[in-house]
Design an enzyme around this catalytic site. Structure first.
Site, PDB file in Angstrom:
ATOM      1  N   ARG A   1     -15.865   6.123   2.946  1.00 45.25           N
ATOM      2  CA  ARG A   1     -16.457   7.442   3.151  1.00 45.25           C
ATOM      3  C   ARG A   1     -15.355   8.486   3.132  1.00 45.25           C
ATOM      4  O   ARG A   1     -15.478   9.524   2.518  1.00 45.25           O
ATOM      5  CB  ARG A   1     -17.194   7.507   4.491  1.00 45.25           C
ATOM      6  CG  ARG A   1     -17.901   8.857   4.663  1.00 45.25           C
ATOM      7  CD  ARG A   1     -18.235   9.189   6.069  1.00 45.25           C
ATOM      8  NE  ARG A   1     -17.018   9.523   6.801  1.00 45.25           N
ATOM      9  CZ  ARG A   1     -16.993   9.874   8.060  1.00 45.25           C
ATOM     10  NH1 ARG A   1     -18.116   9.933   8.750  1.00 45.25           N
ATOM     11  NH2 ARG A   1     -15.874  10.158   8.670  1.00 45.25           N
ATOM     12  N   GLY A   2     -14.262   8.207   3.808  1.00 49.29           N
ATOM     13  CA  GLY A   2     -13.131   9.125   3.867  1.00 49.29           C
ATOM     14  C   GLY A   2     -13.158   9.989   5.105  1.00 49.29           C
ATOM     15  O   GLY A   2     -14.140  10.042   5.844  1.00 49.29           O
TER      16      GLY A   2
ATOM     17  N   GLU B   1       0.857  -1.185   0.000  1.00 51.46           N
ATOM     18  CA  GLU B   1       0.000   0.000   0.000  1.00 51.46           C
ATOM     19  C   GLU B   1       0.888   1.228   0.000  1.00 51.46           C
ATOM     20  O   GLU B   1       1.828   1.330   0.778  1.00 51.46           O
ATOM     21  CB  GLU B   1      -0.915   0.025   1.227  1.00 51.46           C
ATOM     22  CG  GLU B   1      -1.817   1.246   1.239  1.00 51.46           C
ATOM     23  CD  GLU B   1      -2.861   1.220   2.335  1.00 51.46           C
ATOM     24  OE1 GLU B   1      -2.782   2.077   3.240  1.00 51.46           O
ATOM     25  OE2 GLU B   1      -3.744   0.347   2.283  1.00 51.46           O
TER      26      GLU B   1
ATOM     27  N   THR C   1      -3.729   4.916  -1.858  1.00 49.89           N
ATOM     28  CA  THR C   1      -4.758   5.621  -1.099  1.00 49.89           C
ATOM     29  C   THR C   1      -5.221   6.861  -1.857  1.00 49.89           C
ATOM     30  O   THR C   1      -4.567   7.346  -2.772  1.00 49.89           O
ATOM     31  CB  THR C   1      -4.256   6.017   0.303  1.00 49.89           C
ATOM     32  OG1 THR C   1      -3.180   6.957   0.162  1.00 49.89           O
ATOM     33  CG2 THR C   1      -3.803   4.806   1.093  1.00 49.89           C
ATOM     34  N   TRP C   2      -6.359   7.348  -1.452  1.00 48.95           N
ATOM     35  CA  TRP C   2      -6.997   8.553  -2.001  1.00 48.95           C
ATOM     36  C   TRP C   2      -6.831   9.581  -0.905  1.00 48.95           C
ATOM     37  O   TRP C   2      -7.463   9.479   0.126  1.00 48.95           O
ATOM     38  CB  TRP C   2      -8.458   8.216  -2.243  1.00 48.95           C
ATOM     39  CG  TRP C   2      -9.274   9.124  -3.078  1.00 48.95           C
ATOM     40  CD1 TRP C   2     -10.133  10.091  -2.616  1.00 48.95           C
ATOM     41  CD2 TRP C   2      -9.403   9.115  -4.495  1.00 48.95           C
ATOM     42  NE1 TRP C   2     -10.780  10.674  -3.667  1.00 48.95           N
ATOM     43  CE2 TRP C   2     -10.343  10.096  -4.850  1.00 48.95           C
ATOM     44  CE3 TRP C   2      -8.810   8.385  -5.515  1.00 48.95           C
ATOM     45  CZ2 TRP C   2     -10.705  10.357  -6.156  1.00 48.95           C
ATOM     46  CZ3 TRP C   2      -9.172   8.640  -6.806  1.00 48.95           C
ATOM     47  CH2 TRP C   2     -10.110   9.622  -7.127  1.00 48.95           C
TER      48      TRP C   2
ATOM     49  N   PRO D   1      -0.042   8.797  -1.985  1.00 44.78           N
ATOM     50  CA  PRO D   1       0.522   9.745  -2.948  1.00 44.78           C
ATOM     51  C   PRO D   1       1.489  10.723  -2.279  1.00 44.78           C
ATOM     52  O   PRO D   1       1.168  11.316  -1.249  1.00 44.78           O
ATOM     53  CB  PRO D   1      -0.703  10.498  -3.478  1.00 44.78           C
ATOM     54  CG  PRO D   1      -1.847   9.594  -3.187  1.00 44.78           C
ATOM     55  CD  PRO D   1      -1.487   8.882  -1.917  1.00 44.78           C
ATOM     56  N   PRO D   2       2.671  10.877  -2.856  1.00 46.47           N
ATOM     57  CA  PRO D   2       3.637  11.842  -2.316  1.00 46.47           C
ATOM     58  C   PRO D   2       3.175  13.280  -2.531  1.00 46.47           C
ATOM     59  O   PRO D   2       2.295  13.546  -3.345  1.00 46.47           O
ATOM     60  CB  PRO D   2       4.907  11.563  -3.137  1.00 46.47           C
ATOM     61  CG  PRO D   2       4.682  10.281  -3.829  1.00 46.47           C
ATOM     62  CD  PRO D   2       3.207  10.115  -3.970  1.00 46.47           C
TER      63      PRO D   2
END
Length: 186
Positions: free
Chosen positions: A148-149, A58, A90-91, A61-62
């Site tokens: 959901r976030g 996993e 991941t988002w 994003p940098p």
């Protein structure tokens, strides 16, 4: 992770995909590439063959272009050294890295990873979600983690975006209504 048990890589061609998911059109119509298999199908195949333990990776994003370059190299090294069954991206919190997350997921897919892209409801209206899912479908990505976030940075409370989704279940229902079973959803 079970370091004493070697991870085995299953090539996307070893899983039978529904006819609508077998290949993805490329810009050059002379070539086609395989869509990722659904992770659930890979796991079921492994279980049926008595090969249950596996590793996955996993990444998040940098924040910088240099970080992205480093991540590309790290992805390749870790793919070669661990033979992951799949790789998550991941988002970012509050949807802050949505475009980069999608680009990274496509990069993973195009470089031999079975991509598993996280997708959140935070700050995402239906049109943004539809666009992201269509790009995944067109790019060969078949695995989504629906979430959901977290609240956007600086907010203590999570609120649905107007025209968006209230929870992961709403997102899953939307995905099934719009894309059928084209995606494996976790």
């Amino acid at each position: 992770q079970h370091s004493s048990i070697p991870a085995l890589r299953i090539a996307p061609t070893s899983i039978t995909m529904p006819p609508s998911c077998d290949t993805v059109p490329e810009a050059d119509a002379a070539e086609t590439k395989m869509a990722d298999p659904k992770i659930v199908d890979i796991i079921k195949t492994r279980e049926g063959e008595g090969r249950e333990p596996f590793t996955s990776l996993e990444f998040f994003p940098p924040r910088t272009d240099e970080g992205v370059k480093n991540l590309y190299a790290r992805m390749e090294r870790m793919k070669e050294s661990t033979s992951p069954l799949f790789t998550d991206i991941t988002w970012g919190a509050g949807g802050s890295t949505a475009d980069l997350s999608l680009d990274l997921a496509l990069h993973m897919h195009n470089n031999g990873h079975v991509a598993n892209m996280h997708l959140t409801c935070t700050n995402m209206d239906e049109s943004i979600i539809r666009d992201a899912l269509q790009k995944c479908l067109d790019g060969g990505i078949r695995n989504i983690v629906a979430l959901r976030g977290d609240p956007p940075e600086g907010q203590d409370e999570w609120k649905a975006t107007e025209g968006g989704f209230s929870c992961a279940l709403d997102l899953v229902r939307y995905m099934r209504a719009e894309f059928g079973d084209a995606f494996g959803i976790a």
